[in-house]
Each structure stands twice: as structure tokens, then as C-alpha cells.
Write a protein that holds these residues in place. Structure first.
Motif, mmCIF file in Angstrom:
data_model
loop_
_atom_site.group_PDB
_atom_site.id
_atom_site.type_symbol
_atom_site.label_atom_id
_atom_site.label_comp_id
_atom_site.label_asym_id
_atom_site.label_seq_id
_atom_site.Cartn_x
_atom_site.Cartn_y
_atom_site.Cartn_z
ATOM 1 N N LYS A 300 0.857 -1.181 0.000
ATOM 2 C CA LYS A 300 0.000 0.000 0.000
ATOM 3 C C LYS A 300 0.899 1.239 0.000
ATOM 4 C CE LYS A 300 -3.834 -2.201 2.468
ATOM 5 N NZ LYS A 300 -4.734 -2.136 3.640
ATOM 6 N N TYR A 301 1.208 1.732 -1.189
ATOM 7 C CA TYR A 301 2.087 2.893 -1.279
ATOM 8 C C TYR A 301 1.433 4.137 -0.684
ATOM 9 C CZ TYR A 301 4.980 0.068 -4.360
ATOM 10 O OH TYR A 301 5.788 -0.916 -4.866
ATOM 11 N N LEU A 302 0.132 4.306 -0.900
ATOM 12 C CA LEU A 302 -0.579 5.452 -0.330
ATOM 13 C C LEU A 302 -1.047 5.078 1.065
ATOM 14 C CD1 LEU A 302 -0.763 5.873 -3.504
ATOM 15 C CD2 LEU A 302 -2.772 7.260 -3.025
ATOM 16 N N SER A 303 -0.535 5.783 2.082
ATOM 17 C CA SER A 303 -0.844 5.389 3.454
ATOM 18 C C SER A 303 -0.544 6.524 4.415
ATOM 19 C CB SER A 303 0.007 4.148 3.824
ATOM 20 O OG SER A 303 -0.247 3.741 5.141
ATOM 21 N N CYS A 304 -1.435 6.723 5.394
ATOM 22 C CA CYS A 304 -1.194 7.726 6.433
ATOM 23 C C CYS A 304 -1.904 7.307 7.717
ATOM 24 C CB CYS A 304 -1.652 9.114 5.992
ATOM 25 S SG CYS A 304 -3.432 9.276 5.705
ATOM 26 N N GLU A 305 -1.370 7.753 8.845
ATOM 27 C CA GLU A 305 -1.930 7.438 10.162
ATOM 28 C C GLU A 305 -1.679 8.623 11.088
ATOM 29 O OE1 GLU A 305 -1.610 3.929 13.606
ATOM 30 O OE2 GLU A 305 -0.326 3.887 11.817
ATOM 31 N N TYR A 306 -2.727 9.077 11.769
ATOM 32 C CA TYR A 306 -2.587 10.226 12.658
ATOM 33 C C TYR A 306 -3.656 10.162 13.743
ATOM 34 C CZ TYR A 306 -6.237 11.890 9.480
ATOM 35 O OH TYR A 306 -7.372 12.003 8.708
ATOM 36 N N TYR A 307 -3.368 10.785 14.882
ATOM 37 C CA TYR A 307 -4.248 10.712 16.047
ATOM 38 C C TYR A 307 -4.621 12.109 16.530
ATOM 39 C CZ TYR A 307 -3.194 5.803 16.005
ATOM 40 O OH TYR A 307 -3.086 4.496 15.617
ATOM 41 N N GLY A 308 -5.742 12.169 17.257
ATOM 42 C CA GLY A 308 -6.277 13.431 17.706
ATOM 43 C C GLY A 308 -7.532 13.814 16.953
ATOM 44 N N VAL A 309 -8.197 12.826 16.345
ATOM 45 C CA VAL A 309 -9.393 13.065 15.537
ATOM 46 C C VAL A 309 -10.633 13.106 16.423
ATOM 47 C CG1 VAL A 309 -10.825 12.177 13.657
ATOM 48 C CG2 VAL A 309 -8.332 11.924 13.558
ATOM 49 N N LYS A 310 -11.477 14.098 16.192
ATOM 50 C CA LYS A 310 -12.745 14.214 16.909
ATOM 51 C C LYS A 310 -13.838 13.420 16.195
ATOM 52 C CE LYS A 310 -15.642 17.717 19.136
ATOM 53 N NZ LYS A 310 -15.836 19.178 19.326
ATOM 54 N N TYR A 311 -13.920 13.579 14.876
ATOM 55 C CA TYR A 311 -14.823 12.783 14.038
ATOM 56 C C TYR A 311 -14.442 13.013 12.578
ATOM 57 C CZ TYR A 311 -17.384 17.165 13.208
ATOM 58 O OH TYR A 311 -17.717 18.453 12.868
ATOM 59 N N ASP A 312 -14.940 12.153 11.709
ATOM 60 C CA ASP A 312 -14.762 12.301 10.262
ATOM 61 C C ASP A 312 -16.115 12.531 9.613
ATOM 62 O OD1 ASP A 312 -11.861 11.663 9.505
ATOM 63 O OD2 ASP A 312 -12.334 9.993 10.826
ATOM 64 N N PHE A 313 -16.115 13.306 8.539
ATOM 65 C CA PHE A 313 -17.342 13.530 7.776
ATOM 66 C C PHE A 313 -17.069 13.192 6.315
ATOM 67 C CE2 PHE A 313 -20.351 16.336 5.425
ATOM 68 C CZ PHE A 313 -21.518 15.690 5.824
ATOM 69 N N LEU A 314 -17.786 12.198 5.825
ATOM 70 C CA LEU A 314 -17.644 11.729 4.448
ATOM 71 C C LEU A 314 -18.760 12.284 3.579
ATOM 72 C CD1 LEU A 314 -16.858 7.899 4.701
ATOM 73 C CD2 LEU A 314 -15.500 9.576 3.451
ATOM 74 N N GLN A 315 -18.413 12.650 2.343
ATOM 75 C CA GLN A 315 -19.415 13.022 1.354
ATOM 76 C C GLN A 315 -19.094 12.335 0.036
ATOM 77 O OE1 GLN A 315 -21.189 17.201 1.483
ATOM 78 N NE2 GLN A 315 -19.123 17.593 2.242
#
Length: 485
Positions: A300-315
Motif C-alpha cells: 500500500k504505497y498510499l498510506s497515512c496514520e494520525y491521532y487526535g481526531v474528533k470525528y470524520d465527515f464523508l461526502q
């Protein structure tokens, strides 16, 4: 060793479920076929209780085994699928190093080995259990109950795909290409335990809304839920809705215009495990990754991970249409991560992260076949073949994904794909896909892949040091033989 034992246990469970399903079919047929009379006064179940009994008529509907009694509104059938895939990769530039050289291995795989039992009970109630044994590893797919007894409404409860993204909800039997576009694989929610309601009064309008919680697929995700529950971390709820307008137009037999929205809780408990150890990856954080629309090679060449998220909103925005043997459709999907300013130990700044991607694809049946569209699911389904020997469908797709935003650099990539499908009959087809992939200098598999050379001519995975010829690039040739029965 622990991991090996877990996989073997899954395989044993999978074989057991398959055997149980087949036995159920045999027993149902043996008990209910015969002279066609109602035996309600004679039937007794295993608990000694008299039960209603009526005959079932066996048939093969498009070579699918079915038992039914139309008068009683009962129908029981098997739904199985085998997909055998192979892929090779060439013209590789940069990537994973083996003995100092960029390498990307091909091979073969049992992409899907599905076995499902489905039933309509008393006309208004439907249920299914769908399992996957791909490459010898057991996984639960669909397992839900559906009620359609209220006019124009339908309700689901259990483990199923959330109604988001036309490409994701389309069964893998009928997806245009062998693999879904990168943005769909990355962001479109798949199967979760939950509830969903759908309203459809007309064949040109459909609305759905649902709430979901954790994924239910194997003992790994279940272990995560249980371990985090012990330390007071519960699963968060997700809310997903969809609106589809499907007008009939002069030039197109049907036009599809859809909008999806989903609030995704940051309190995840099912995202990742390592053997028997729950990692909790994704709890108040996000882990996004994808392959370049291929499955044989697992990088998986495209990849990221990060913390401190309150929520995500998808459209998600969908547009498509078809006429006779031609169809075209595409989606534009965005994900906004709203950060929690009070989160201790955040690995990203407080600014919201905005990621996006899209795909556009088209296909055409060469020998007089017709495209088909299911208004009840708002998706394309199996086409009508134009000849007795079958039909050949050709297709093209462009897809793009960007995981770079603010201080997050997960990489961006694009694929140009061409394909051909030989629809032999209702149950068998062969697919061939050719794809050209290109990624940017940040798509380095979280620092594990080289993305170019530095000023000294040495390979580097550091985007700040790369001086020339950057980005992982390669071509893919992949094929599939599929049989549904």
C-alpha cells in the motif's frame, strides 16, 4: 505460531459452515419434497413441538439451486462464488527494494471464495448469511435480517454494507473492473453491524438512512472490541444517509444522480490487531491506506496514520447513465477529519484534514448486449448478453486519490485502466485488466518504499531528499476467472 493456529481455526470453522449449509439444503429437500400435500399435522421438530410443514419445489434458476413454495411466500437458495485471480507487474520505477533493486512481485490468488445461504420467509422477511474462505482464511461477510412488510419501506438489521458509494455497494460479481477505484477502497464504508431504513415509492427516487457500529468479520476485530471494552473504551456510532434521483431521459435509458453523507465516529475499536494483540489503531485517529487498484501484490504505497481526531465527515457525489450497451458512471468522494483540540498526544495539528478522490469509468457491450440497472439498489447489475455464445464488454477507467492535507502526507496516486470481459453465460466470465499507475513522492508506504534518488544518486524514501525521477510507477496486467453457482 499463534497466528498460524488462528488461521487454521478459521479454516476449520469455514469448512464446518459450508458443510452445515449443504446439509441444511439436503435436509430441507428431503423433509419437504414428496407428494405435494400439507403435512402440518404430522411434522414435529427436534424439540418435540408440532410445526407447520409444506412441500418445496426444487429448481435451478440461472443455475442457482433454489427451493421454494410460491403460495406460502417461502424461498431458500444457495449463492456461491469463486474468483481465481492472477497478476504480473512490470515497468516498475522505484518501490520496495530487494537486494538493492525495486521489486514488485506478482502471482495468483483465490480472490473470493464465497458461500451464502439466503431465504425469504413469509413474504416480508428476508435473511442471509454470507461467508468468505479466500486463500483458506474464514471471514464473515453479510449476516442480516430484512423486513419489507410496510408499504414503500424496507428495514435491515445485522452486518451489511452501509449504503454509501454505488461502486462499493455493487456486488463484486458485477463491478466493472476487477478491483474498485482507490478512493472507494479507502473511504467508502463497507460492512458494519447496524440498522438501516430505506424508502422508495417511485422508480426514480430512493432514500436511505442508517446507524452502524463496529465491523463483524473475524476473531481479530472481535478481540479488539472486547479488549477495549475492558478498559472503558466503547465503540462509536456512525450515521450514513443516501439520496438517489434516477430520472429517465431521452438520450439515456436511465440517469443516476446520487449524494451520500456519513458521520464517522473517531471512537473505533475494530480497526486493527496484530496476531492476538489489539492495537486499537484508529481509536480517536485515522489510518487510511490503499493499493493501486490491485490485490495480488499487497503493498500500500498510499498510506497515512494520525491521532487526535474528533470525528470524520464523508461526502460522496455520484453521476452515471446508460443506453443500450453503453454505460458511464463516476464518483467524487471527500473525507474531512475534524481534530480534537483537547486530545493529549495528537500526532497532527489542530487543523481539519481534507482528503479526496474520484473515478470515471465507461463500458460498452460489443455484440448487441444491453446494460441493466437495478432501481431498488441504485446500481448497475448483470448485463444482457447479445449472442448465444455470450458477449464481450470493453471498458476504460481513470481514478485518482489524494491523501495529502495540511501536515499529513500520505501520498497521491492515479491509475489509467483498460479492460475486457467475456460474459460466457449467466454464471461464468473471464476478465482481463491492464493498468498504468503513477504515485507522487509522498506515496512511500509510510517510509518503507523508495520514491527516487537523492543528489548523490542513492535511493531514498525521504520526500525532502529526493532530487530526481521521483514517484513509484508501474504497469499491471491482471486476469480473473469467475464462476457463480
Amino acid at each position: 505460531m499463534k497466528q498460524l493456529k488462528r488461521i487454521n481455526l478459521k479454516s476449520v470453522r469455514g469448512v464446518f459452515l459450508t458443510a452445515a449449509s449443504l446439509c441444511l439444503c439436503s435436509v430441507s429437500f428431503a423433509q419437504n419434497s414428496g407428494n405435494g400435500t400439507d403435512n402440518s399435522d404430522e411434522a414435529v421438530n427436534q424439540y418435540g413441538v408440532k410445526v407447520s410443514s409444506y412441500p418445496l419445489q426444487p429448481s435451478a434458476q440461472n443455475e442457482i439451486f433454489v427451493l421454494e413454495n410460491k403460495d406460502k411466500g417461502y424461498k431458500f437458495w444457495m449463492d456461491n462464488r469463486v474468483q481465481f485471480d492472477g497478476a504480473t507487474y512490470f515497468n516498475l520505477k522505484n518501490g520496495m527494494l530487494v537486494n538493492g533493486n525495486p521489486t514488485m512481485m506478482g502471482g495468483v490468488s483465490l480472490r473470493r471464495v464465497r458461500s451464502a445461504v439466503k431465504a425469504i420467509v413469509a413474504k416480508d422477511w428476508y435473511a442471509e448469511v454470507d461467508c468468505d474462505f479466500a486463500d483458506g482464511v474464514f471471514g464473515l461477510e453479510d449476516a442480516y435480517i430484512q423486513f419489507s412488510g410496510l408499504k414503500d419501506f424496507q428495514f435491515k438489521a445485522g452486518n451489511f454494507k452501509e449504503d454509501f458509494s454505488q461502486e462499493e455497494t455493487t456486488t463484486s460479481r458485477y463491478t466493472t473492473f476487477m478491483e474498485r477505484a482507490m478512493v472507494v477502497a479507502t473511504f467508502a464504508p463497507s460492512r458494519h453491524a447496524g440498522l438501516q431504513a430505506q424508502w422508495q415509492k417511485f422508480d426514480w427516487l430512493r432514500v436511505s438512512a442508517g446507524i452502524s457500529w463496529q465491523a463483524v468479520d473475524d476473531d481479530g476485530t472481535r478481540l479488539n472490541v472486547e479488549e477495549f471494552n475492558k478498559i472503558g473504551k466503547g465503540m462509536g456510532a456512525n450515521y450514513t444517509g443516501k439520496l438517489v434521483w434516477m430520472p429517465s431521459l431521452g438520450n439515456f435509458s436511465k440517469l443516476h444522480i446520487g449524494y451520500n453523507a456519513s458521520y464517522r465516529s473517531a471512537y473505533k475499536t475494530d480497526d486493527n490487531v496484530d496476531g492476538a494483540t489489539p492495537l486499537g489503531r484508529g481509536y480517536q485517529g485515522d489510518y487510511f491506506s490503499t493499493r493501486n487498484s490491485t490485490s495480488i501484490n499487497r503493498i500500500k504505497y498510499l498510506s497515512c496514520e494520525y491521532y487526535g481526531v474528533k470525528y470524520d465527515f464523508l461526502q460522496g457525489f455520484e453521476l452515471g447513465g446508460y443506453k443500450d450497451g453503453f454505460r458511464v458512471n463516476g464518483e467524487f468522494i471527500t473525507n474531512t477529519s475534524v481534530m480534537d483540540k483537547n486530545f493529549a498526544g495528537a500526532t497532527a495539528n489542530n487543523k481539519s484534514k481534507f482528503f479526496y478522490g474520484y473515478y470515471v469509468q465507461a463500458s460498452y457491450l460489443l455484440f448487441g448486449g444491453k446494460q441493466r440497472y437495478d432501481v431498488t439498489q441504485s446500481e448497475f447489475t448483470q448485463p444482457i448478453r447479445g449472442k448465444k455464445w455470450g458477449d464481450i464488454e470493453v471498458m476504460a477507467r481513470f481514478d485518482y486519490l489524494n491523501l495529502n492535507s495540511e501536515d499529513i502526507y500520505g501520498g497521491s496516486g492515479q491509475n489509467i485502466a483498460l479492460g475486457v470481459v467475456y460474459h460466457i453465460n449467466n454464471n461464468v466470465k473471464m476478465m482481463l485488466n491492464y493498468q498504468i499507475s503513477q504515485n507522487d513522492k509522498y506515496a512511500n508506504n509510510k517510509g518503507k518504499a523508495v520514491i527516487g534518488k537523492d543528489s548523490n544518486g542513492e535511493y531514498t524514501s525521504n520526500p525532502k531528499l529526493v532530487a530526481s525521477d521521483f514517484g513509484v510507477r508501474f504497469n499491471t496486467l491482471q486476469a480473473r476467472l469467475e464462476l457463480d453457482f
